[in-house]
Design a protein around this motif. Sequence first.
Motif, mmCIF file in Angstrom:
data_model
loop_
_atom_site.group_PDB
_atom_site.id
_atom_site.type_symbol
_atom_site.label_atom_id
_atom_site.label_comp_id
_atom_site.label_asym_id
_atom_site.label_seq_id
_atom_site.Cartn_x
_atom_site.Cartn_y
_atom_site.Cartn_z
ATOM 1 N N THR A 1 -1.817 3.023 6.856
ATOM 2 C CA THR A 1 -0.885 4.138 6.981
ATOM 3 C C THR A 1 0.438 3.683 6.367
ATOM 4 O O THR A 1 0.586 2.508 5.992
ATOM 5 C CB THR A 1 -0.647 4.486 8.468
ATOM 6 O OG1 THR A 1 -0.069 3.344 9.114
ATOM 7 C CG2 THR A 1 -1.933 4.899 9.164
ATOM 8 N N ARG A 2 1.386 4.567 6.296
ATOM 9 C CA ARG A 2 2.715 4.177 5.789
ATOM 10 C C ARG A 2 3.282 3.040 6.644
ATOM 11 O O ARG A 2 3.819 2.065 6.127
ATOM 12 C CB ARG A 2 3.658 5.367 5.807
ATOM 13 C CG ARG A 2 5.077 4.990 5.365
ATOM 14 C CD ARG A 2 5.974 6.164 5.356
ATOM 15 N NE ARG A 2 5.576 6.989 4.214
ATOM 16 C CZ ARG A 2 6.248 8.027 3.781
ATOM 17 N NH1 ARG A 2 7.340 8.409 4.401
ATOM 18 N NH2 ARG A 2 5.833 8.704 2.747
ATOM 19 N N GLU A 3 3.142 3.170 7.965
ATOM 20 C CA GLU A 3 3.638 2.130 8.870
ATOM 21 C C GLU A 3 2.908 0.808 8.640
ATOM 22 O O GLU A 3 3.502 -0.263 8.710
ATOM 23 C CB GLU A 3 3.476 2.561 10.330
ATOM 24 C CG GLU A 3 4.320 3.745 10.723
ATOM 25 C CD GLU A 3 3.721 5.092 10.325
ATOM 26 O OE1 GLU A 3 2.565 5.161 9.841
ATOM 27 O OE2 GLU A 3 4.429 6.100 10.489
ATOM 28 N N GLY A 4 1.610 0.899 8.385
ATOM 29 C CA GLY A 4 0.818 -0.306 8.175
ATOM 30 C C GLY A 4 1.225 -1.067 6.931
ATOM 31 O O GLY A 4 1.368 -2.289 6.960
ATOM 32 N N VAL A 5 1.407 -0.359 5.836
ATOM 33 C CA VAL A 5 1.786 -1.047 4.601
ATOM 34 C C VAL A 5 3.220 -1.575 4.693
ATOM 35 O O VAL A 5 3.532 -2.629 4.152
ATOM 36 C CB VAL A 5 1.551 -0.156 3.352
ATOM 37 C CG1 VAL A 5 2.618 0.894 3.188
ATOM 38 C CG2 VAL A 5 1.401 -0.996 2.110
#
Length: 97
Positions: A11-15
């Motif tokens: 997800t955006r948060e993950g990357v």
Amino acid sequence: MPTYITLMQWTREGVQAAKEAPARLEDGKKLIKSLGGEIKGFYLVMGEYDFVLISEAPDDEAVAKALIMTGMQGFVRTRTMRAFTEDEYRKIISSLP
């Protein structure tokens, strides 16, 4: 034990938190182990998905629980498939009418 293949996308948060991803992988290994399973393989891949995870677990409920708990963290989205070994495949095919 049943085998599962999980396709994962950041997800955006993950990357944005990529540097912490190896520690999250270790946490995931501990989680699946606590549910009676094991991560057999993990791959960083290129293309539509970012990671491929091969795991074994005692049943679908254990995998569902692990995936829900992983998803709750918000770092990855998952798609999971039950995989059958060649021996299981042959047994299924030989049982056809």
